[in-house]
Every structure is written in C-alpha cells, then in structure tokens.
Design an enzyme around this catalytic site. Structure first.
Site, mmCIF file in Angstrom:
data_model
loop_
_atom_site.group_PDB
_atom_site.id
_atom_site.type_symbol
_atom_site.label_atom_id
_atom_site.label_comp_id
_atom_site.label_asym_id
_atom_site.label_seq_id
_atom_site.Cartn_x
_atom_site.Cartn_y
_atom_site.Cartn_z
ATOM 1 N N GLU A 2 -2.233 -16.583 -9.402
ATOM 2 C CA GLU A 2 -1.247 -15.652 -9.845
ATOM 3 C C GLU A 2 0.034 -15.744 -9.954
ATOM 4 O O GLU A 2 0.863 -15.957 -10.984
ATOM 5 C CB GLU A 2 -1.681 -14.112 -9.646
ATOM 6 C CG GLU A 2 -3.046 -13.557 -10.101
ATOM 7 C CD GLU A 2 -3.231 -12.269 -10.359
ATOM 8 O OE1 GLU A 2 -2.191 -11.497 -9.857
ATOM 9 O OE2 GLU A 2 -4.013 -11.628 -10.694
ATOM 10 N N TYR A 46 0.867 -1.311 -0.068
ATOM 11 C CA TYR A 46 -0.015 -0.142 -0.115
ATOM 12 C C TYR A 46 0.785 1.165 0.071
ATOM 13 O O TYR A 46 0.439 2.128 -0.611
ATOM 14 C CB TYR A 46 -0.838 0.021 1.099
ATOM 15 C CG TYR A 46 -1.879 -0.943 1.164
ATOM 16 C CD1 TYR A 46 -3.134 -0.809 0.423
ATOM 17 C CD2 TYR A 46 -1.667 -2.392 1.733
ATOM 18 C CE1 TYR A 46 -4.164 -2.097 0.301
ATOM 19 C CE2 TYR A 46 -2.741 -3.232 1.505
ATOM 20 C CZ TYR A 46 -3.978 -3.069 0.930
ATOM 21 O OH TYR A 46 -4.679 -4.077 0.967
ATOM 22 N N ASN A 99 -13.773 0.975 -5.089
ATOM 23 C CA ASN A 99 -13.440 0.977 -6.723
ATOM 24 C C ASN A 99 -14.610 0.309 -7.228
ATOM 25 O O ASN A 99 -15.353 -0.679 -6.620
ATOM 26 C CB ASN A 99 -12.133 0.354 -6.828
ATOM 27 C CG ASN A 99 -12.254 -1.102 -7.101
ATOM 28 O OD1 ASN A 99 -13.043 -1.502 -8.112
ATOM 29 N ND2 ASN A 99 -11.751 -2.005 -6.209
ATOM 30 N N CYS A 140 -6.864 -5.432 -7.541
ATOM 31 C CA CYS A 140 -6.798 -5.075 -6.143
ATOM 32 C C CYS A 140 -5.980 -6.040 -4.940
ATOM 33 O O CYS A 140 -5.622 -5.816 -3.965
ATOM 34 C CB CYS A 140 -7.824 -4.386 -5.368
ATOM 35 S SG CYS A 140 -9.309 -5.692 -5.599
ATOM 36 N N HIS A 141 -6.391 -7.285 -5.558
ATOM 37 C CA HIS A 141 -5.666 -8.401 -4.832
ATOM 38 C C HIS A 141 -4.155 -8.294 -4.777
ATOM 39 O O HIS A 141 -3.449 -9.025 -4.010
ATOM 40 C CB HIS A 141 -6.251 -9.786 -4.965
ATOM 41 C CG HIS A 141 -6.184 -10.095 -6.691
ATOM 42 N ND1 HIS A 141 -7.031 -9.720 -7.593
ATOM 43 C CD2 HIS A 141 -5.085 -10.539 -7.321
ATOM 44 C CE1 HIS A 141 -6.830 -10.087 -8.564
ATOM 45 N NE2 HIS A 141 -5.654 -10.790 -8.663
#
Length: 92
Positions: free
Chosen positions: A81, A23, A46, A54-55
């Site tokens: 991912e 962040y 969002n 966002c993950h």
DNA sequence: TGTCCGCGGGTGT
DNA sequence: ACACCCGCGGACA
C-alpha cells in the site's frame, strides 16, 4: 454488529491509502481513548477482514502487533500500500 | 453480552 | 534479550 465495532470499522475505513493509524488513534476516534485493545478485538471479530483495511491499523510504535491473516502478511500489505500510494502520488 | 482495563507475550532494534 | 504496546481474557452494568 455492535455500535462500538461499527464505529471502529468506519474509522478504519476512513484511513487514506498508504496511511496507517495506531490503535490508540482509532480507539479515540471510536469514542474510547482507553479502549485501544477493544479496537483490536473488534477488528479480529470484524465480519470482513479483507474488506476492512485492518492492516492499516498498527501499534503506536509502528509495530505490527497482530493480524487475523498473519502479522507477516500485514507487513506485506502495508509495504504494498505504501508503494501503491507512492505510485499514485508520482502520477499526476 | 459488550466494552473497558491489566498482565503477559510478541515484534522490532 | 529488553522495552513498549497489544488482534486476549475477565469483570462490571
């Protein structure tokens, strides 16, 4: 859509696949190094939580922190991912 | 109203 | 359970 939030989305969208940023990093790229919490608010507010990766945005210590769809889901997506990125790298 | 800052709570080891 | 950081809430311009 606020300019700050929009920039935050741009930064988050610029994160490569399989990569994660903190962040603090996003806040700094957004133009406010001390507004790391505002980044979280922007991500929460969002319009498309599923469209914005966002993950990929995690805490400064690789912790999850929170997630609109569930912190556990965030970990799951990150695992997928990372595995996907590894697969793409294995493939020429 | 939006953005920035601080306290309390949550996650990880 | 403790420590650190934050997806929260409040105040200021």
């Amino acid at each position: 859509m606020t300019p700050f939030a929009k920039k935050v989305y741009q930064v988050v969208l610029s994160i490569p696949l399989g990569q994660v940023r903190s962040y603090k990093w996003v806040a700094q790229k957004a133009g406010s190094p001390g507004a790391f919490q505002a980044v979280g608010q922007a991500l929460k507010r969002n319009p498309y939580p599923l469209i914005i990766p966002c993950h990929r945005v995690i805490r400064n210590d690789e912790k999850i922190g929170g997630y609109a769809l569930g912190a556990k889901q965030k970990k799951f997506l990150l695992k997928l991912e990372k595995d996907l990125a590894k697969c793409l790298l294995s493939k020429e």
